[in-house]
Design an enzyme around this catalytic site. Sequence first.
Site, PDB file in Angstrom:
ATOM      1  N   GLU A 165      19.773  59.508  21.650  1.00 20.52           N
ATOM      2  CA  GLU A 165      20.749  60.578  21.848  1.00 20.52           C
ATOM      3  C   GLU A 165      22.198  60.167  21.518  1.00 20.52           C
ATOM      4  O   GLU A 165      23.099  60.251  22.353  1.00 20.52           O
ATOM      5  CB  GLU A 165      20.672  61.081  23.282  1.00 20.52           C
ATOM      6  CG  GLU A 165      19.305  61.609  23.632  1.00 20.52           C
ATOM      7  CD  GLU A 165      19.292  62.357  24.957  1.00 20.52           C
ATOM      8  OE1 GLU A 165      20.312  62.385  25.649  1.00 20.52           O
ATOM      9  OE2 GLU A 165      18.244  62.925  25.271  1.00 20.52           O
ATOM     10  N   GLU A 346      11.280  62.808  25.165  1.00 17.95           N
ATOM     11  CA  GLU A 346      11.707  63.143  26.534  1.00 17.95           C
ATOM     12  C   GLU A 346      11.506  64.633  26.788  1.00 17.95           C
ATOM     13  O   GLU A 346      11.904  65.454  25.966  1.00 17.95           O
ATOM     14  CB  GLU A 346      13.190  62.855  26.763  1.00 17.95           C
ATOM     15  CG  GLU A 346      13.527  61.432  27.023  1.00 17.95           C
ATOM     16  CD  GLU A 346      15.002  61.230  27.312  1.00 17.95           C
ATOM     17  OE1 GLU A 346      15.636  62.104  27.942  1.00 17.95           O
ATOM     18  OE2 GLU A 346      15.532  60.195  26.854  1.00 17.95           O
TER      19      GLU A 346
END
Length: 443
Positions: A165, A346
């Site tokens: 991320e 995720e």
Amino acid sequence: MRRPLRRDFVWGVSTSSYQIEGAAQVDGRGPSIWDGFCREPGRIANGDTGDQACDHYHRYREDIALMQSIGVNAYRFSTAWPRVLPKGRGAANEAGLAFYDRLVDGLLEAHIEPWVCLYHWDLPQALQDLGGWTNRDSAEWFADYARLIAGRLGDRVKRFATFNEPSVFTIFGYSAGGQPPGTKELESFYATIHHVNLAHGAAVDALRGVAGASIGVIHNMQPARPAHPTPADGKAAAILDDIWNRAFPDPQIIGDYPASLRAGIDLHRREGDMERICRPIDWLGVNHYSPIYAKAEGASPLGFAWAEVPADAPRSPIGWQVDPEAFRDTLLDAHDRYGLPIYVTENGAGAAEKLDAAGGVNDVERIDYLSRYIEAMREAAEKGADVRGYFVWSLLDNFEWGAGYTNRFGLVFVDYATQKRVPKASARWYAATIKAHAAQATS
Ligand code: GCO
């Protein structure tokens, strides 16, 4: 009859080093930017830190046994850069490397495939002192770290991700505040975007030295929606979409930045940089929880402000919107845009939970969330998205950044005072889901 997911579909769980390891000042680990940030008053709920977290550094065998009991066949974790290179570069810390040897060997003994992410936000403080990601040298620092990990673990680890991320830690670290170093300076923000992309490309080249390496990168991907159906909010949402969803995968996979970012990036871009960044990778990790919202904000240097989830939207216990269709569409969009095999690295739901009178956690809302999102993922696969795996965030309750230990995402409850682990109802549900898939896939 619904078409089953691929026979070799990967079912896993995810964690990250700073959020679970603890042992922050043990066996030679150097400080990361999060160790210092947690000590700045007001930064983290209740003044929590990752000093102990889930003590995974010492309890990793117990945690591997928990993974075995759930029946996952893969575990995504991150290596802590400052644990293996206390100064971020130079002399390696043998004790830190030996921990990851033990962890990887334990996983392989348990027939659980290790998936290693090199960077989940814990930059060594010594490198931050040299400018961190604002310093173009960071690409080489990161490539050297990648070579160290590849050299030590590459005989047993084949699945590598460079970053987790990057849009999150650059936006909140250098533009919106809330993550270290907590600056709000636009040129530094653009510099970090470009240097992190250069670091990604340099690390891919370093990791290619591992025979049989399967290299990817992990990006949060979430529909950026206007708070109100107005042209101004629509423009704000488009800016957020470029910064949140495109600023990294586009240059890394397609080969250029979204048009709206090019002016800012060009201050830092040099001849040949896009070829350095856009290196062939083997898979795309998609992290997804919910849509995000933007509204026009003239005073903001980026031209947008974050907006609230619509008041009437279904929410998880910590208030994140529940919208499985957005997840389905995100997977289809990622497939169409990037054309790589996708692993959901995720997905999960947070809650402020405690043990019930029976000493357990009957987390039915998390089960509902996971089952609806897995169904949405199946639908995306049926519509053509090349989805090959799913990792629940997270195996354990853990340090949830600014929220400290108040938000729990684990399939397993952690009593931080005693470090006792208690599998929640969702752990048993996920185990049954994995078993049902295996039965269907072999039928
Ligand atoms: C992130 C990270 C995880 C979080 C999880 C829940 O997106 O912030 O990858 O570290 O803990 O997403 O917020």
